[in-house]
Design an enzyme around this catalytic site. Structure first.
Site, mmCIF file in Angstrom:
data_model
loop_
_atom_site.group_PDB
_atom_site.id
_atom_site.type_symbol
_atom_site.label_atom_id
_atom_site.label_comp_id
_atom_site.label_asym_id
_atom_site.label_seq_id
_atom_site.Cartn_x
_atom_site.Cartn_y
_atom_site.Cartn_z
ATOM 1 N N ASP A 17 4.088 -4.047 -6.944
ATOM 2 C CA ASP A 17 3.753 -2.679 -7.420
ATOM 3 C C ASP A 17 2.801 -2.009 -6.435
ATOM 4 O O ASP A 17 1.597 -2.079 -6.619
ATOM 5 C CB ASP A 17 3.136 -2.758 -8.812
ATOM 6 C CG ASP A 17 2.842 -1.381 -9.397
ATOM 7 O OD1 ASP A 17 3.296 -0.382 -8.843
ATOM 8 O OD2 ASP A 17 2.139 -1.334 -10.419
ATOM 9 N N GLU A 51 -0.403 7.379 -7.139
ATOM 10 C CA GLU A 51 0.426 7.239 -8.356
ATOM 11 C C GLU A 51 -0.371 6.558 -9.454
ATOM 12 O O GLU A 51 -0.346 6.952 -10.617
ATOM 13 C CB GLU A 51 1.700 6.442 -8.040
ATOM 14 C CG GLU A 51 2.713 6.410 -9.192
ATOM 15 C CD GLU A 51 2.508 5.287 -10.192
ATOM 16 O OE1 GLU A 51 3.162 5.315 -11.249
ATOM 17 O OE2 GLU A 51 1.682 4.386 -9.953
ATOM 18 N N GLU A 52 -1.091 5.526 -9.036
ATOM 19 C CA GLU A 52 -1.823 4.716 -10.025
ATOM 20 C C GLU A 52 -3.027 5.460 -10.622
ATOM 21 O O GLU A 52 -3.616 5.008 -11.597
ATOM 22 C CB GLU A 52 -2.296 3.390 -9.393
ATOM 23 C CG GLU A 52 -1.171 2.509 -8.853
ATOM 24 C CD GLU A 52 -0.363 1.807 -9.934
ATOM 25 O OE1 GLU A 52 -0.563 2.099 -11.130
ATOM 26 O OE2 GLU A 52 0.480 0.958 -9.561
ATOM 27 N N HIS A 167 -0.461 -5.403 -11.983
ATOM 28 C CA HIS A 167 -1.813 -4.823 -11.916
ATOM 29 C C HIS A 167 -2.914 -5.875 -11.863
ATOM 30 O O HIS A 167 -4.044 -5.640 -12.301
ATOM 31 C CB HIS A 167 -2.057 -3.829 -13.078
ATOM 32 C CG HIS A 167 -1.341 -2.527 -12.879
ATOM 33 N ND1 HIS A 167 -1.467 -1.452 -13.729
ATOM 34 C CD2 HIS A 167 -0.495 -2.131 -11.897
ATOM 35 C CE1 HIS A 167 -0.714 -0.441 -13.286
ATOM 36 N NE2 HIS A 167 -0.125 -0.843 -12.184
HETATM 37 N N1 TRP Z 1 3.532 2.193 -11.455
HETATM 38 C C1 TRP Z 1 3.907 2.040 -12.835
HETATM 39 C C2 TRP Z 1 2.638 1.854 -13.605
HETATM 40 O O1 TRP Z 1 1.740 1.225 -13.075
HETATM 41 C C3 TRP Z 1 4.753 0.823 -13.000
HETATM 42 C C4 TRP Z 1 5.608 0.892 -14.146
HETATM 43 C C5 TRP Z 1 5.391 0.360 -15.357
HETATM 44 C C6 TRP Z 1 6.871 1.505 -14.192
HETATM 45 N N2 TRP Z 1 6.445 0.592 -16.138
HETATM 46 C C7 TRP Z 1 7.351 1.306 -15.442
HETATM 47 C C8 TRP Z 1 7.612 2.210 -13.249
HETATM 48 C C9 TRP Z 1 8.598 1.790 -15.774
HETATM 49 C C10 TRP Z 1 8.829 2.711 -13.581
HETATM 50 C C11 TRP Z 1 9.331 2.496 -14.849
HETATM 51 O O2 TRP Z 1 2.513 2.328 -14.720
HETATM 52 ZN ZN ZN Z 2 3.756 1.287 -9.689
#
Ligand code: TRP
Ligand code: ZN
Length: 199
Positions: A17, A51-52, A167
């Protein structure tokens, strides 16, 4: 257009991730370039920041695109976590045409897929979806548990998360399933080429 977020949470290195999605789209770029292929459509690739922190990078990008520029984007494909160590094969179901391109590729390889339900709107595709751009993508699962039925069709371990290191500090290069990453990378290249150079 295809994108992946290049940032990670501060708790860990973020290799699944989202080094996985970032590397997969980069490999498509390199393959197209190496082979001297000429797509009929323009291909655009993005590696998002923050993004995070709340899908900030892609949202900023979309917000500052004039509407004439927005309308040039036929589709946005998102790849966030495509190498989970206990993988599932999930396809975004937001747009039927884009979903079908991925599903048909996996079906031809004998790999069954499911609709992605773990994270509606939880990654950068949400920024594009919000302004009416068709979105698609792939996902191999995060913190949810793989069921017995899923382990039967996909292998791996039932009763365990798709990514136990989601994470966490253990999201290292050891946290990648090579088969999953390989299949997803091929599916990504296939989809980008199918959509970018329709025959
Ligand atoms: N970057 C997303 C996050 O940390 C990862 C993620 C979790 C995700 N569930 C997802 C990405 C479903 C795509 C679809 O929340
Ligand atoms: Zn992610």
């Amino acid at each position: 257009m295809a994108g992946a977020h290049l940032d990670s949470v501060s708790a860990g290195p973020g290799i699944n991730d989202n080094g996985s999605g970032s590397a997969a789209i980069l490999e498509t770029v390199l393959a197209v370039s190496r082979e001297g292929l000429k797509p009929t459509q323009h291909l655009r690739f993005a590696w998002w920041g923050a993004e995070e922190l709340g899908i900030l990078g892609s949202r900023h990008y979309v917000n500052r695109l004039p509407s004439t520029e927005r309308s040039k984007i036929d589709a946005y494909l998102n790849f966030d976590m495509v190498g989970s160590p206990n993988p599932g094969y999930f396809v975004y179901d937001d747009d039927r045409r884009l979903e079908a391109v991925f599903k048909d590729w996996f079906a031809a390889k004998g790999v069954s897929t499911e609709i992605e339900t773990e994270g509606d709107g939880r990654s950068d595709h949400a920024s594009f979806q919000r302004v009416g751009i068709p979105v698609g993508g792939l996902f191999t699962g995060a913190g949810r548990t793989k069921t017995a039925a899923q382990a039967q069709k996909w292998g791996g371990t039932a009763g365990q998360a798709f990514d136990r290191c989601y994470h966490r500090s253990c999201d290292t290069t050891a946290n990648i399933n090579d088969t999953g990453l390989d299949r997803n990378s091929d599916a990504i290249a296939h989809a980008i080429w199918t959509l970018g150079a329709p025959s």
